[in-house]
Write an enzyme that holds these catalytic residues in place. Structure first.
Site, short mmCIF file in Angstrom:
data_model
loop_
_atom_site.label_atom_id
_atom_site.label_comp_id
_atom_site.label_asym_id
_atom_site.label_seq_id
_atom_site.Cartn_x
_atom_site.Cartn_y
_atom_site.Cartn_z
N ASN A 397 -35.64 19.44 -22.72
CA ASN A 397 -36.54 20.51 -22.90
C ASN A 397 -37.73 20.54 -21.89
OD1 ASN A 397 -38.26 22.43 -23.98
ND2 ASN A 397 -38.53 21.53 -25.94
N ASP A 398 -38.85 19.54 -21.77
CA ASP A 398 -39.83 19.89 -21.15
C ASP A 398 -39.60 19.86 -19.45
OD1 ASP A 398 -41.60 19.52 -23.10
OD2 ASP A 398 -41.83 17.36 -22.84
#
Lengths: 471, 107
Positions: A397-398
């Site tokens: 994600n990040d």
């Protein structure tokens, strides 16, 4: 054999072993030469051990044999049966073993040293004490620090940062107290009470300094402990005047140091921040992002996503740690094989912090039979995204958040990311809309070209395999 | 007055620092060339290599004439270092075996 002849043979063995270690590491610069290199390094180790057995101080082989047999009996099964997802834990515990060996040698050395101090011919005892003190101090804190890292990675204790008031101040004070004892010992090496108190302080410091560090920061911690274990080994070399130990320790120390810098950079964090920051303990850091979460996202079914994939020309998979947690590596490779059989080019983009230690994701994918020439690191793959039809993000994600490039108010601003948003289309596989580790909303979700495929990573991946087969 | 032994010892200590410096520098040069692909095997390999502290442990475990304390400390150290040397090289090799170019035959 005379003592001089023996000593010459021992030194030749050490010289050859040092060369083997250097050549062995050089082998690691390419996967093709790596195994041969490591074989050479292992041979060097055996040679050094055989050489040492000629040492004139050794009068009995009984305890040596027991130590080696039991050590091999514990070490070998750990290497053979350890699942690849557990390699970070194994590495952490092996740092503890390495540091334990070094510390015990240091204690034995000190013990003999204090008993001989009255004798003549012991000139440079202060200098010796620098080496022994360094060895034991860093060794002891590495033992407990590594055990803590192991326990966090294994889930024996919560991976979350554990914090309390004045933690950093208390830790620094403890470290300085231990260090002050070290300095005191250099001035007066005969104070054995201070010596054992210093070990106590270092052992306690090892526990306390890893405690506030979160599970996701473990790549930096493991690398740092790797470096400490190496430096402690090098100090042993200084203490007992053994050059092969100095060489091996220096190599280990350098490697751990380089890896910890690389990991810190990849996480957009300074060393200081990892060690004293207790990242993730402030989930409210980006509370402003809450307002944006009402924006619409495009949610698709596995069938839709499969047809997008099947009719593309090029696909890049972006795996994150969530993939390993879901044990979906093999399913990804299955999907990749299906796509390749349709003539689609497949690549994998591996972010440096995609696993729980440096390079971990590459090992996990290699284990799932992904050929290594399809694995690309950050710098190699980023220019490729704009010529790619579909990027498939799974369990990450990040590291895909374009805010790291564009939004200088974001806490992840400046972090090196994979430019997934430059691909023609993005399939983002995700359990829910929950934010990633950094607690930041990902701009990528709201792009027009992003298709969200919600659900468990492995089940979604299996559904894609079934659907692509049906096309 | 300084004795010859003292002078020799000082020289040795500086030689040791030279060895450390050169090894660390060479290590830096080699390790920065190792691709991220192999960073996990690298860490388990350097870990195995630093188990060379075994050679120091052996001398204590084998010098039984110096008393029980150092023999016991040495034996435990031999155990711990051997665990790393054996386990470290074996798991490194196990990982490196997985890195293959072409998987068509097994896939």
């Amino acid at each position: 054999m005379t003592d001089t002849a023996r000593q010459t043979l021992v030194q030749i063995a050490y010289l050859v072993a040092s060369a083997c270690f250097l050549l062995g590491l050089r082998g690691l610069t390419s996967p093709r030469t790596a195994r041969r290199g490591m074989g050479l390094a292992a041979a060097g180790m055996v040679l050094a051990v055989i050489g040492t057995l000629l040492h004139h101080d050794i009068v009995s082989y009984q305890w040596i044999a027991i130590g080696i047999v039991v050590g091999a009996a514990v070490g070998a099964p750990m290497a053979i049966f350890m699942p690849m997802t557990a390699v970070p834990q194994r590495t952490a515990i092996s740092h503890a073993f390495g540091a334990l060996a070094v510390t015990l040698v240091g204690v034995a050395e000190y013990y003999l040293f204090t008993h001989r101090l009255g004798e003549t011919g012991q000139m440079n005892e202060h200098v010796r004490m620098v080496a022994i003190g360094f060895e034991v101090f860093f060794g002891s804190l590495t033992i407990t620090g590594s055990i803590m890292a192991f326990a966090k990675l294994q889930g024996l204790i919560p991976g979350k940062p554990m914090t309390y008031p004045f933690q950093n101040v208390a830790n620094i004070a403890l470290f300085l107290a231990g260090f002050a004892m070290f300095i005191y010992l250099i001035i007066d090496p005969t104070q054995s009470t201070v010596f054992y108190m210093m070990i106590g302080a270092a052992v306690l410091f090892g526990v306390l300094f890893v405690m506030p560090i979160g599970g996701a920061d473990m790549p930096v911690v493991i690398s740092l402990l790797n470096s400490y274990a190496g430096l402690a080994a090098a100090a042993t070399g200084f203490a007992i005047d053994n050059t092969v130990l100095i060489v091996a320790g220096a190599l280990d120390g350098a490697s751990g140091f380089i890896l910890s810098i690389l990991m810190s950079k990849a996480m957009n964090r300074s060393f200081r921040n990892v060690l004293f920051g207790a990242f993730g303990s402030q989930p409210n850091a980006v509370s402003g992002a809450g307002a944006k979460e009402q924006r619409p996202v495009k949610s698709v079914t596995a069938e839709d996503a499969a047809s997008v994939l099947a009719y593309s020309k090029s696909v890049i998979f972006v795996p994150g740690y969530g993939l390993a947690v879901a044990q979906a590596q093999h399913t990804v490779r299955e999907l990749a094989d299906l796509l390749k059989s349709r003539g689609i080019s497949v690549k994998y983009a591996v972010h440096p912090v995609a696993g729980r230690m440096p390079g971990h994701m590459n090992v996990l994918l290699a284990e799932a039979n992904v050929p290594y020439d399809e694995l690309y690191d950050l710098d190699q793959i980023n220019p490729e995204f704009e010529h790619t039809d579909v990027a498939v993000v799974v369990g990450a994600n990040d590291v895909t958040n374009p805010a790291a490039r564009t939004d200088n108010k974001s806490p992840i601003f400046g972090m090196p990311i994979l430019n997934v948003d430059k691909a023609q289309a993005v399939i983002f596989m995700k359990r829910s809309m929950a934010a990633g580790f950094a607690g930041v909303d990902n701009e990528l979700f709201y792009l027009d070209k992003t298709l969200m495929l919600f659900g468990d990573a492995k089940k979604s991946m299996q559904a894609l395999v079934t659907e692509v087969k049906a096309i | 007055m300084e004795t010859t032994t003292q002078l020799m010892e000082t020289t040795t200590q500086f030689l040791q620092l030279f060895v450390f410096l050169l090894a660390a520098f060479t290590g830096f040069q080699i390790i920065t060339k190792i691709p991220t692909l192999l960073h996990t095997p690298l860490m388990s390999a350097t870990n195995a290599i630093s188990a060379i502290s075994l050679v120091a442990a052996l001398v204590f475990a084998g010098a039984t004439d110096k008393g029980a304390v150092t023999t016991i400390l040495g034996t435990v150290a031999v155990f711990a270092a051997t665990t790393n040397a054996v386990g470290g090289f074996m798991i490194t090799d196990r990982m490196l075996r997985m890195f293959k170019r072409d998987t068509r035959k097994s896939g």
